[in-house]
Motif scaffolding. Structure first.
Motif, mmCIF file in Angstrom:
data_model
loop_
_atom_site.group_PDB
_atom_site.id
_atom_site.type_symbol
_atom_site.label_atom_id
_atom_site.label_comp_id
_atom_site.label_asym_id
_atom_site.label_seq_id
_atom_site.Cartn_x
_atom_site.Cartn_y
_atom_site.Cartn_z
ATOM 1 N N GLN A 5 -42.664 -66.936 21.133
ATOM 2 C CA GLN A 5 -43.081 -68.325 21.044
ATOM 3 C C GLN A 5 -42.405 -68.998 19.857
ATOM 4 O O GLN A 5 -42.239 -68.386 18.803
ATOM 5 C CB GLN A 5 -44.607 -68.409 20.875
ATOM 6 C CG GLN A 5 -45.133 -69.831 20.844
ATOM 7 C CD GLN A 5 -44.798 -70.591 22.099
ATOM 8 O OE1 GLN A 5 -44.739 -70.002 23.159
ATOM 9 N NE2 GLN A 5 -44.566 -71.879 22.022
ATOM 10 N N HIS A 98 -46.035 -72.690 26.538
ATOM 11 C CA HIS A 98 -46.940 -71.542 26.550
ATOM 12 C C HIS A 98 -46.368 -70.448 27.455
ATOM 13 O O HIS A 98 -45.813 -70.749 28.520
ATOM 14 C CB HIS A 98 -48.317 -71.977 27.074
ATOM 15 C CG HIS A 98 -49.399 -70.980 26.797
ATOM 16 N ND1 HIS A 98 -49.742 -69.992 27.686
ATOM 17 C CD2 HIS A 98 -50.191 -70.806 25.714
ATOM 18 C CE1 HIS A 98 -50.714 -69.274 27.173
ATOM 19 N NE2 HIS A 98 -51.007 -69.732 25.971
ATOM 20 N N ASP A 114 -57.156 -69.117 26.526
ATOM 21 C CA ASP A 114 -56.027 -68.748 25.671
ATOM 22 C C ASP A 114 -55.105 -69.939 25.446
ATOM 23 O O ASP A 114 -54.634 -70.191 24.331
ATOM 24 C CB ASP A 114 -55.234 -67.603 26.306
ATOM 25 C CG ASP A 114 -55.964 -66.278 26.184
ATOM 26 O OD1 ASP A 114 -56.886 -66.187 25.353
ATOM 27 O OD2 ASP A 114 -55.613 -65.343 26.922
ATOM 28 N N TYR A 115 -54.820 -70.662 26.546
ATOM 29 C CA TYR A 115 -53.934 -71.820 26.421
ATOM 30 C C TYR A 115 -54.546 -72.883 25.507
ATOM 31 O O TYR A 115 -53.860 -73.440 24.634
ATOM 32 C CB TYR A 115 -53.653 -72.430 27.795
ATOM 33 C CG TYR A 115 -53.016 -73.788 27.693
ATOM 34 C CD1 TYR A 115 -51.661 -73.924 27.401
ATOM 35 C CD2 TYR A 115 -53.778 -74.959 27.842
ATOM 36 C CE1 TYR A 115 -51.075 -75.168 27.270
ATOM 37 C CE2 TYR A 115 -53.191 -76.210 27.709
ATOM 38 C CZ TYR A 115 -51.841 -76.307 27.426
ATOM 39 O OH TYR A 115 -51.262 -77.544 27.287
ATOM 40 N N TRP A 118 -54.289 -71.939 21.934
ATOM 41 C CA TRP A 118 -52.903 -72.128 21.479
ATOM 42 C C TRP A 118 -52.593 -73.609 21.266
ATOM 43 O O TRP A 118 -51.995 -73.989 20.269
ATOM 44 C CB TRP A 118 -51.981 -71.514 22.529
ATOM 45 C CG TRP A 118 -50.527 -71.828 22.357
ATOM 46 C CD1 TRP A 118 -49.618 -71.181 21.576
ATOM 47 C CD2 TRP A 118 -49.794 -72.872 23.028
ATOM 48 N NE1 TRP A 118 -48.381 -71.749 21.699
ATOM 49 C CE2 TRP A 118 -48.457 -72.793 22.583
ATOM 50 C CE3 TRP A 118 -50.147 -73.862 23.939
ATOM 51 C CZ2 TRP A 118 -47.472 -73.663 23.028
ATOM 52 C CZ3 TRP A 118 -49.164 -74.736 24.389
ATOM 53 C CH2 TRP A 118 -47.842 -74.628 23.932
ATOM 54 N N HIS A 121 -54.225 -74.869 18.042
ATOM 55 C CA HIS A 121 -53.503 -74.410 16.848
ATOM 56 C C HIS A 121 -52.211 -75.210 16.654
ATOM 57 O O HIS A 121 -51.824 -75.543 15.525
ATOM 58 C CB HIS A 121 -53.176 -72.919 16.970
ATOM 59 C CG HIS A 121 -54.304 -72.033 16.544
ATOM 60 N ND1 HIS A 121 -55.439 -71.822 17.308
ATOM 61 C CD2 HIS A 121 -54.492 -71.308 15.407
ATOM 62 C CE1 HIS A 121 -56.249 -70.995 16.684
ATOM 63 N NE2 HIS A 121 -55.714 -70.668 15.529
ATOM 64 N N ASN A 122 -51.536 -75.532 17.769
ATOM 65 C CA ASN A 122 -50.331 -76.352 17.677
ATOM 66 C C ASN A 122 -50.642 -77.726 17.099
ATOM 67 O O ASN A 122 -49.919 -78.239 16.241
ATOM 68 C CB ASN A 122 -49.687 -76.511 19.068
ATOM 69 C CG ASN A 122 -48.702 -75.405 19.376
ATOM 70 O OD1 ASN A 122 -47.564 -75.424 18.909
ATOM 71 N ND2 ASN A 122 -49.154 -74.436 20.158
ATOM 72 N N SER A 213 -48.633 -68.880 16.360
ATOM 73 C CA SER A 213 -48.389 -67.785 17.306
ATOM 74 C C SER A 213 -49.189 -66.535 16.965
ATOM 75 O O SER A 213 -49.775 -65.902 17.844
ATOM 76 C CB SER A 213 -46.888 -67.465 17.332
ATOM 77 O OG SER A 213 -46.143 -68.606 17.688
ATOM 78 N N CYS A 216 -52.703 -66.556 17.973
ATOM 79 C CA CYS A 216 -52.898 -66.592 19.423
ATOM 80 C C CYS A 216 -52.350 -65.343 20.104
ATOM 81 O O CYS A 216 -52.238 -65.302 21.322
ATOM 82 C CB CYS A 216 -52.224 -67.839 20.000
ATOM 83 S SG CYS A 216 -52.926 -69.387 19.381
#
Length: 468
Positions: A5, A98, A114-115, A118, A121-122, A213, A216
């Protein structure tokens, strides 16, 4: 969920580049305008994650450019203000994809969770990096993998230079300016500037990996990039998964500790009649806003952390997540924190158990996620350097056995069981360097060896706490 990632940053001008990309093209594609979406089989409108829609980004961009200008000196010495050139880069974008397929994310609750983790966090990373210059974040669901686009504008820069928002570009210009000041010509200055750009870009990707990353369960790069075997790549992915699981378990245990402490405070309320009024006011404030509740928990935990130094690390994590709230409420909650501290003295035994649990969490995380990983990375880099300078080489009698001249390095590699894992890479490096050095004059071997070792030494320099 695991896989490589990264975050891609790129700036654009109103004038199209050699690939036909421009501010208009980029934003129109984001909005899924038909003429710019032919690469998508079944285009769907984007979902807005943060800020304004892509069409609104175009309006903000055009207003910014219209209001901007550059001071120039005319031939007669006078100064004049000119508008922004069309080839000036005025829009910065960030793109992250992703690793899970879109169909899986749309049909499996675990994959969707999970997505979304992520994606959050982004967004936090982008806000911390660009602040109020981040005007929009959207997500696309009509391609093989769900991905996000972020749009950043140099709103407080009258020159409207989006390139200056890219830390790598800033590093390049600074390096070129320093090189010219030192007497280098333009060609040499450009070479040094490009090297600084690449180094800063790698540093930026490392920062993104550490803050997005890693949390995650994603890896830094893919197996082909590092030439990993199937077993090595599986081990890398398993380690990334374990890191994310440990982080989630720690978050969960922290929540349990906080919940347990809430119960302790409710029992203390009956014994601390002198602070009933203040606690009632605090409860009311906590019900009105979740932000006030988080700040009150931080203040209640502060008294316990003062009694044991190990809890300072957990406080640092909470401070990072709640920095804005701390600035708004520190003075307001100071008196309440003192009252709560006195009340906790009556239940010291229970509080000590909670502090011990927090200290153990801190120790586990520090040992498992930092020291071992940093030491392993540093030993691998030193082994690679040893192969180049001859201090690490295969035993002539038994090529399967590697001779390491440095006793300390040999013990560290043995302790981490690294030789078996990277022996194929070291062998390839040893054979390549041996063949190359045979074809070089003796006067050039040292120069070429230093050049080959340069990126490895640079990586060693970036290892905190292990400068050679």
């Amino acid at each position: 969920m695991s896989g490589p990632q990264f975050m891609h940053l790129q700036s654009y001008a109103r004038k199209a580049n050699e690939r036909g990309q421009s501010v208009e093209q980029v934003l129109a594609e984001a909005s899924r305008a038909p003429e710019y979406s032919k690469h998508v089989a079944d285009p769907l409108p984007p979902s807005l994650v943060y800020g304004v829609a892509a069409d609104e980004v175009r309006r903000l961009h055009d207003e910014m450019v219209a209001a901007g200008g550059v001071e120039v000196t005319l031939k007669d010495g006078r100064t004049a203000r000119r508008g922004i050139r069309k080839d000036r880069h005025t829009l910065m974008t960030a793109v992250a994809s992703h690793p899970l397929p879109t169909d899986l994310v749309n049909t499996k609750p675990d994959a969707r969770a999970d997505y979304e983790r992520w994606r959050d966090h982004n967004l936090a990373w982008l806000k911390a990096r660009f602040g109020d210059k981040l005007v929009s974040v959207i997500e696309h669901w009509d391609e093989k993998h769900p991905h996000i686009h972020a749009y950043i504008l140099p709103l407080d820069d009258p020159t409207c230079s989006a390139r200056q928002l890219n830390p790598a570009w800033q590093a390049k210009e600074k390096a070129m300016e320093t090189a010219r000041a030192a007497g280098h010509d333009d060609k040499a200055a450009l070479k040094l500037g490009n090297a600084a750009y690449r180094a800063k870009a790698r540093e930026l990707q490392d920062h993104y990996y550490e803050h997005v990353s890693l949390a995650c369960g994603l890896t830094r790069t893919g197996p082909k990039r590092e030439r990993l075997s199937r077993q090595q790549w599986k081990a890398r992915k398993d380690a990334a998964k374990l890191t994310a699981q440990i982080s989630q378990e720690i978050d969960g245990r922290l929540e349990d500790v906080v919940d347990a402490e809430d119960g302790l405070e409710r029992s203390l309320a009956a014994k601390a009649e002198e602070i009933v009024e203040k606690l009632d006011l605090a409860d009311q404030a906590l019900e009105e806003a979740e932000a006030d509740r988080a700040e009150a928990k931080r203040l209640r935990e502060q008294a316990a952390r003062d009694a044991q130094n190990a809890e300072a690390r957990i406080q640092q994590q909470l401070d990072q997540k709640q920095e804005e709230l701390e600035a708004l409420h520190r003075q307001q909650r100071e008196a309440e924190r003192a009252d709560l501290h006195r009340a906790r003295q009556e239940a010291e035994q229970e509080a000590r158990r909670l502090r011990d649990a927090q200290a153990q969490l801190n120790q586990d995380r520090a040992d498992a996620l930092r020291n071992a990983a940093k030491e392993a990375a540093h030993v691998v880099l030193e082994l690679f350097l040893g192969v180049l300078d001859g201090s690490v080489r295969p035993n002539p009698a038994d090529p399967r056995v590697w001779t390491i001249r440095d006793d300390d390095l040999r013990e560290r590699a043995k302790k981490l069981d690294l030789i078996e894992l990277i022996k194929d890479t070291m062998k390839a490096l040893h054979v390549a360097w041996t063949q190359l050095s045979k074809r070089l004059p003796s006067t050039e071997q040292a120069v070429v060896a230093d050049k080959i070792a340069e990126p490895v030494k640079a990586a060693l320099d970036r290892q905190p706490g292990h400068q050679p």
